[in-house]
Each structure stands twice: as C-alpha cells, then as structure tokens.
Scaffold this motif. Sequence first.
Motif, mmCIF file in Angstrom:
data_model
loop_
_atom_site.group_PDB
_atom_site.id
_atom_site.type_symbol
_atom_site.label_atom_id
_atom_site.label_comp_id
_atom_site.label_asym_id
_atom_site.label_seq_id
_atom_site.Cartn_x
_atom_site.Cartn_y
_atom_site.Cartn_z
ATOM 1 N N PRO A 9 -57.127 93.004 -80.842
ATOM 2 C CA PRO A 9 -58.542 93.103 -80.463
ATOM 3 C C PRO A 9 -59.388 92.079 -81.213
ATOM 4 O O PRO A 9 -59.104 91.740 -82.361
ATOM 5 C CB PRO A 9 -58.920 94.522 -80.858
ATOM 6 N N LEU A 10 -60.407 91.602 -80.535
ATOM 7 C CA LEU A 10 -61.327 90.649 -81.134
ATOM 8 C C LEU A 10 -62.471 91.436 -81.747
ATOM 9 O O LEU A 10 -63.199 92.149 -81.061
ATOM 10 C CB LEU A 10 -61.859 89.683 -80.075
ATOM 11 N N VAL A 11 -62.626 91.348 -83.058
ATOM 12 C CA VAL A 11 -63.659 92.088 -83.761
ATOM 13 C C VAL A 11 -64.580 91.094 -84.433
ATOM 14 O O VAL A 11 -64.128 90.239 -85.191
ATOM 15 C CB VAL A 11 -63.047 93.041 -84.820
ATOM 16 N N THR A 12 -65.868 91.209 -84.126
ATOM 17 C CA THR A 12 -66.844 90.349 -84.787
ATOM 18 C C THR A 12 -67.787 91.231 -85.591
ATOM 19 O O THR A 12 -68.362 92.183 -85.057
ATOM 20 C CB THR A 12 -67.648 89.528 -83.766
ATOM 21 N N PRO A 13 -67.925 90.951 -86.862
ATOM 22 C CA PRO A 13 -68.811 91.772 -87.685
ATOM 23 C C PRO A 13 -70.276 91.553 -87.305
ATOM 24 O O PRO A 13 -70.669 90.467 -86.881
ATOM 25 C CB PRO A 13 -68.536 91.283 -89.103
ATOM 26 N N THR A 14 -71.060 92.611 -87.416
ATOM 27 C CA THR A 14 -72.487 92.494 -87.136
ATOM 28 C C THR A 14 -73.258 92.622 -88.437
ATOM 29 O O THR A 14 -72.869 93.354 -89.348
ATOM 30 C CB THR A 14 -72.961 93.589 -86.161
ATOM 31 N N THR A 15 -74.351 91.913 -88.499
ATOM 32 C CA THR A 15 -75.184 91.960 -89.688
ATOM 33 C C THR A 15 -76.187 93.096 -89.566
ATOM 34 O O THR A 15 -76.411 93.643 -88.479
ATOM 35 C CB THR A 15 -75.935 90.634 -89.883
ATOM 36 N N LEU A 16 -76.801 93.432 -90.667
ATOM 37 C CA LEU A 16 -77.812 94.487 -90.673
ATOM 38 C C LEU A 16 -78.981 94.118 -89.774
ATOM 39 O O LEU A 16 -79.502 94.969 -89.037
ATOM 40 C CB LEU A 16 -78.301 94.742 -92.099
ATOM 41 N N SER A 17 -79.389 92.861 -89.776
ATOM 42 C CA SER A 17 -80.516 92.452 -88.938
ATOM 43 C C SER A 17 -80.181 92.570 -87.451
ATOM 44 O O SER A 17 -81.045 92.928 -86.647
ATOM 45 C CB SER A 17 -80.955 91.024 -89.274
ATOM 46 N N GLN A 18 -78.937 92.309 -87.076
ATOM 47 C CA GLN A 18 -78.533 92.473 -85.681
ATOM 48 C C GLN A 18 -78.555 93.946 -85.283
ATOM 49 O O GLN A 18 -79.021 94.300 -84.200
ATOM 50 C CB GLN A 18 -77.133 91.900 -85.451
ATOM 51 N N ARG A 19 -78.069 94.810 -86.156
ATOM 52 C CA ARG A 19 -78.072 96.239 -85.859
ATOM 53 C C ARG A 19 -79.492 96.780 -85.778
ATOM 54 O O ARG A 19 -79.794 97.626 -84.930
ATOM 55 C CB ARG A 19 -77.262 97.007 -86.896
ATOM 56 N N LEU A 20 -80.373 96.310 -86.652
ATOM 57 C CA LEU A 20 -81.770 96.739 -86.613
ATOM 58 C C LEU A 20 -82.450 96.263 -85.337
ATOM 59 O O LEU A 20 -83.232 97.002 -84.734
ATOM 60 C CB LEU A 20 -82.530 96.217 -87.830
ATOM 61 N N ALA A 21 -82.165 95.049 -84.911
ATOM 62 C CA ALA A 21 -82.757 94.525 -83.679
ATOM 63 C C ALA A 21 -82.324 95.355 -82.476
ATOM 64 O O ALA A 21 -83.142 95.682 -81.606
ATOM 65 C CB ALA A 21 -82.366 93.062 -83.487
ATOM 66 N N VAL A 22 -81.062 95.734 -82.427
ATOM 67 C CA VAL A 22 -80.567 96.562 -81.327
ATOM 68 C C VAL A 22 -81.206 97.951 -81.385
ATOM 69 O O VAL A 22 -81.621 98.501 -80.364
ATOM 70 C CB VAL A 22 -79.029 96.656 -81.355
ATOM 71 N N ALA A 23 -81.309 98.534 -82.559
ATOM 72 C CA ALA A 23 -81.903 99.869 -82.707
ATOM 73 C C ALA A 23 -83.380 99.855 -82.316
ATOM 74 O O ALA A 23 -83.855 100.766 -81.625
ATOM 75 C CB ALA A 23 -81.742 100.357 -84.144
ATOM 76 N N ILE A 24 -84.107 98.835 -82.723
ATOM 77 C CA ILE A 24 -85.522 98.739 -82.372
ATOM 78 C C ILE A 24 -85.681 98.521 -80.874
ATOM 79 O O ILE A 24 -86.529 99.131 -80.230
ATOM 80 C CB ILE A 24 -86.203 97.622 -83.188
ATOM 81 N N GLY A 25 -84.848 97.671 -80.294
ATOM 82 C CA GLY A 25 -84.900 97.430 -78.852
ATOM 83 C C GLY A 25 -84.604 98.691 -78.056
ATOM 84 O O GLY A 25 -85.283 99.009 -77.079
ATOM 85 N N ALA A 26 -83.590 99.445 -78.486
ATOM 86 C CA ALA A 26 -83.251 100.694 -77.795
ATOM 87 C C ALA A 26 -84.371 101.719 -77.936
ATOM 88 O O ALA A 26 -84.684 102.447 -76.983
ATOM 89 C CB ALA A 26 -81.945 101.257 -78.351
ATOM 90 N N SER A 27 -84.996 101.776 -79.091
ATOM 91 C CA SER A 27 -86.112 102.706 -79.300
ATOM 92 C C SER A 27 -87.299 102.351 -78.421
ATOM 93 O O SER A 27 -87.928 103.233 -77.827
ATOM 94 C CB SER A 27 -86.539 102.708 -80.767
ATOM 95 N N LEU A 28 -87.613 101.077 -78.327
ATOM 96 C CA LEU A 28 -88.726 100.647 -77.470
ATOM 97 C C LEU A 28 -88.441 100.936 -76.002
ATOM 98 O O LEU A 28 -89.324 101.389 -75.269
ATOM 99 C CB LEU A 28 -89.010 99.156 -77.676
ATOM 100 N N LEU A 29 -87.213 100.699 -75.577
ATOM 101 C CA LEU A 29 -86.847 101.007 -74.200
ATOM 102 C C LEU A 29 -86.972 102.505 -73.936
ATOM 103 O O LEU A 29 -87.512 102.927 -72.911
ATOM 104 C CB LEU A 29 -85.416 100.537 -73.908
ATOM 105 N N GLY A 30 -86.508 103.323 -74.853
ATOM 106 C CA GLY A 30 -86.614 104.766 -74.710
ATOM 107 C C GLY A 30 -88.058 105.232 -74.645
ATOM 108 O O GLY A 30 -88.409 106.078 -73.819
#
Length: 61
Positions: free
Chosen positions: A9-30
């Motif tokens: 499997p291809l695994v790419t690590p994510t940074t904290l800023s990437q995870r925060l951007a996704v969480a904020i985007g999902a919250s705004l969409l919700g």
Amino acid sequence: MPISTASQPLVTPTTLSQRLAVAIGASLLGLCLVYFAGFSHIEAVHNAAHDTRHSAAFPCH
C-alpha cells in the motif's frame, strides 16, 4: 522471488496543518448544510430536516 511494489500500500503521511484544513473544511460544509436545511424555503427540505431532528430527540422549537 522479487517483491512486487504493486502489492504494497502507498501511505503518505499527513501534517497537522493538512488535517486541520480538512477538519475546518468539513465543519464549514456541515454548518452550511445545517443552515440550508434549517432555513430553507423549500418546504420538503425543511420538513425532512425537522423530522430528522425530532427522530434524533434533538429539540428544535
């Protein structure tokens, strides 16, 4: 026997800023979806959201 790279499997690590951007985007969409459903002038959308809130025991009045 050589090891195939296609089976690993291809695994790419994510940074904290990437995870925060996704969480904020999902919250705004919700929030946008809740706002749209709650204040929609389309009666079917509003009633569906209203019935869903009641079935989840979430007060809305």
